[in-house]
Design a protein around this motif. Structure first.
Motif: not given
Lengths: 248, 473
Positions: B9-10, B13, B330-331, B333
């Motif tokens: 999901q990350r 996005k 950011h992917a 996490g």
């Protein structure tokens, strides 16, 4: 090393099943120099797919099955940077502490990637009989970094008087194949290969040449998916066509 | 949702965000070029990398002894030393120090270890005002986002996005998207904070055991202000940052700044050795050092993975990573993104929590090639993949070992092994695959999302080689 009388050709599983012409071309390039080429019948795979996925026992079993294919101390020539890198750099690690460790290390020590062998051992001289063409070279990450032999393909191509090499942006960046990476991280892999294709297309090259069929499978697959036209070819096939004047 | 789904999901996005991807592409291209310009002579670079690796290895092999010497020296110098095994202990200790001094406002220099412990939230929940003074970190504090890079934390934002944040949080200032004007605006706000903050918190790049010196590398002068203007300075760092001698610092500093930002030296280099002495006009009255373990001692137990701790946090591995450049920090996490994050975070937090990170690597080797302390990142990431699917996990080693082993995947590799170890089965497999090559297997997976399934040749190389008269032995 002086020119040997004979060598083992380790064709790799990918070339065996999908790109046999690249394998045959590699063998022909060596044979033309008066070296006997042996293609051991029972060879299959270096074990890299499982090794890079964490399944080391399975990788070891498959790698071990290759050891008996190369019983004599002839050089082992591999038409792929990543498979050559697997044998040369990871077999010693994979076989560490195993009863056949010394056999694996010996195999690793006499393993060459094809372009490395053509340049360093056979000192191949090429005469270009082909039509003028413009190509881009994609050197695999394994050939470039693990094997440190990126300049071998360049020096072979540089001998071809009618071949102009154009350079793509972010040339040294990975094409996004990475073996099972392309399945485990499909979206990142897809983004990477699309960027790679974009850079290659932007050069205006008539074809893309590489020493690794893994990269070529990835790049050509993406081009086909995007319905873009840019032929790809293994360096062995390309070289053989240029010096025989066959093909385009 | 399992960790893979959350990770996908990350990633999705990030990949959908064209602006973000353009920001990373241009920033990483620039930083790569600047680094390369600092190393015109490859032989000199390789010599320096071996030297830096040697220094870090020596420090790690004698770490226990060096930490004791560091504590003795720091104490002699009047710096108070605190030990924390967990992030919570570190945060609690820092809060205690602040509480004892009735400190209610803190100005912070950049510190990734404080990100590890989530210090800001901990202190804010206890009524303490925390202001990040590194420009990038200050931007992220406004945006309420974690860093996306360990050196350039707000690199995922371009100047227009930053301008929007300034407009929202500082409406009293006229709108500008000029970088210098934005910096000027931040400076005005932050100067006031430095003047009245009770305490300053910073990280540490090297802690020198020989002299009890805390070295801090920075570019904005905010590190110097955070560590000198307030009456209390609290430094926080990981226990692996200790080095033996002062003479170990110059080579490490040189390769750190060149590798990180392509600078021959940073604008500021602080060497903190004691609090304010009687008669001195400035400097903090108290200096504290919090030394955090947070899984580092456990990493030491593995002879191979120990190399992880050599890291000097330059960020060069992420700058050169083809995955990082496409998805950004950011992917991942986790606190540490990129190759070092893939290597460090599963060891720190457990494979059962973040082991899926190890899949986000093509093993291309770009990180290992630039690492200033020669951490064999691809090799160790691959080792973690083996840990992740280990069939018979033991008690020692990486936490969560074996957590990502799935029965279906294990079965596929078992089957693969059967085919590729038995030449008769392999031959039969190839015979079928080549003769039935136009029948596409009904496979739909990640590969087929972006590429067709490749068509086998009409005959395998093994058959063609025989036909062309090549011997098989």
């Amino acid at each position: 090393m002086n020119q040997p009388d004979q060598i083992y050709f380790f064709g790799t599983c990918l070339i065996d099943l999908l790109y046999p012409k690249a394998g045959l071309a590699g063998m022909a390039l060596i044979k033309r120099q008066g070296v006997k080429v042996i293609y051991p019948a029972n060879q299959s795979c270096c074990g890299q797919p499982a090794f890079n996925s964490g399944y080391r026992q399975e990788a070891l079993a498959v790698a071990r099955a290759q050891l008996n294919c190369f019983p004599n101390d002839y050089p082992i020539v591999v038409p792929s940077g990543s498979c050559a890198g697997m044998v040369k750099h990871h077999w010693p690690e994979l076989f560490a502490g195993q009863p056949d460790e010394s056999q694996a290390i010996a195999a690793a020590q006499r393993t060459y990637e094809l372009t490395e062998f053509l340049v360093d051992v056979l000192k191949l001289k090429l005469k270009d009989l082909g039509q003028p063409t413009r190509i881009a070279i994609h050197t695999s990450c394994s050939a470039r970094r693990e094997m440190g032999i990126a300049d071998r393909i360049d020096s072979l191509i540089a001998q071809l008087s009618n071949v102009q090499v154009v350079e793509q942006a972010h040339k040294t960046e990975c094409c996004g194949f990475g073996g099972t990476f392309s399945i485990k991280q499909p979206d990142i892999s897809g983004a990477m290969v699309e960027a790679k294709c974009e850079a290659l297309l932007a050069t205006g090259a008539e074809s893309v040449i590489s020493q690794d069929c893994g990269c070529l499978m990835n790049i050509s697959g993406s081009l086909e998916h995007q319905q873009r036209e840019l032929p790809t070819q293994h360096v062995a096939e390309f070289l053989l066509q240029r010096i025989t004047g066959e093909g385009k | 949702m399992n960790q893979y789904q959350a990770f996908y999901q990350r990633i999705d996005k990030a990949l959908q965000n064209d602006q973000l991807r353009r920001n990373f592409r241009s920033a990483m291209d620039g930083i790569r070029e600047r680094r390369l310009a600092q190393f015109p002579d490859d032989r000199e670079l390789q010599t320096l990398r071996f030297q830096a690796k040697g220094i870090r290895n020596r420090s790690l092999s004698r770490q226990a002894e060096l930490l004791e010497r560091l504590e003795t020296k720091l104490t002699e110098n009047g710096i108070q030393v605190h030990w924390a095994e967990t992030p919570l202990q570190a945060n609690a200790r820092i809060h205690e120090i602040l509480e004892a001094e009735q400190a209610t406002s803190v100005v912070k220099g950049k510190s990734m270890v404080s990100e590890e412990t989530d210090l800001n939230h901990y202190l804010e929940q206890r009524g303490i005002e925390v202001i990040e003074s590194d420009l990038g970190e200050y931007i992220l504090q406004m945006a309420q986002e974690p860093p996306s890079h360990i050196i350039v934390p707000a690199i995922h934002k371009n100047r227009f996005e930053v301008a929007e944040l300034f407009q929202k949080f500082h409406p009293e200032q006229p709108y500008t998207d000029d970088v210098d004007e934005l910096t000027g605006c931040a400076r005005q706000v932050l100067r006031k904070k430095f003047a009245y903050a009770d305490a300053g918190i910073s990280g540490v790049n090297f802690a020198v055991a020989e002299t009890g010196t805390l070295c801090l590398v920075e570019n904005e002068g905010n590190g110097r202000l955070s560590t000198t203007a307030p009456r209390i300075h609290i430094a926080i760092t990981g226990i692996e940052k200790v080095v033996e001698k002062l003479s170990d610092v110059p080579p490490l500093l040189e390769i750190l700044t060149k590798s990180a930002t392509g600078q021959p030296i940073t604008t500021y280099f602080n060497m903190i050795s004691r609090p304010r002495q009687p008669g001195e006009k400035d400097g903090p009255e108290q200096v504290h050092l919090v030394l955090l373990d947070n899984g580092r001692s456990r990493i030491r137990n593995d002879d191979e993975l120990l190399d992880t701790l050599r890291c000097i946090r330059c960020g060069s591995c992420m700058n050169h990573c083809p995955v990082y450049v496409h998805v950004g920090g950011h992917a991942y996490g986790t606190t540490y993104p990129g190759p070092i994050g893939i290597l460090l975070e599963p060891q720190r937090l457990g494979i059962d929590k973040v082991g899926s990170l190890t899949s986000a690597c093509t093993l291309c080797g770009a990180c290992g090639e630039v690492c200033p302390v020669r951490i064999p990142l691809p090799k160790l990431i691959n080792r973690l993949r083996a840990e992740a699917v280990e069939a018979t996990p033991g008690d020692n080693g990486v936490p969560g070992t074996g957590a990502l082993r799935s029965r279906s995947e294990a079965l596929i590799w078992k089957l693969w092994k059967q085919i590729y170890t038995r030449s008769r089965i392999y031959s039969a497999f190839k015979y079928l695959a080549t003769r039935l090559r136009h029948i596409k297997p009904p496979i739909s997976n990640g590969w087929t999302r972006y590429r067709p399934i490749p068509t086998p040749s009409s005959k395998p190389l093994s058959e063609l080689a025989r036909q062309q008269g090549y011997d098989d032995e």
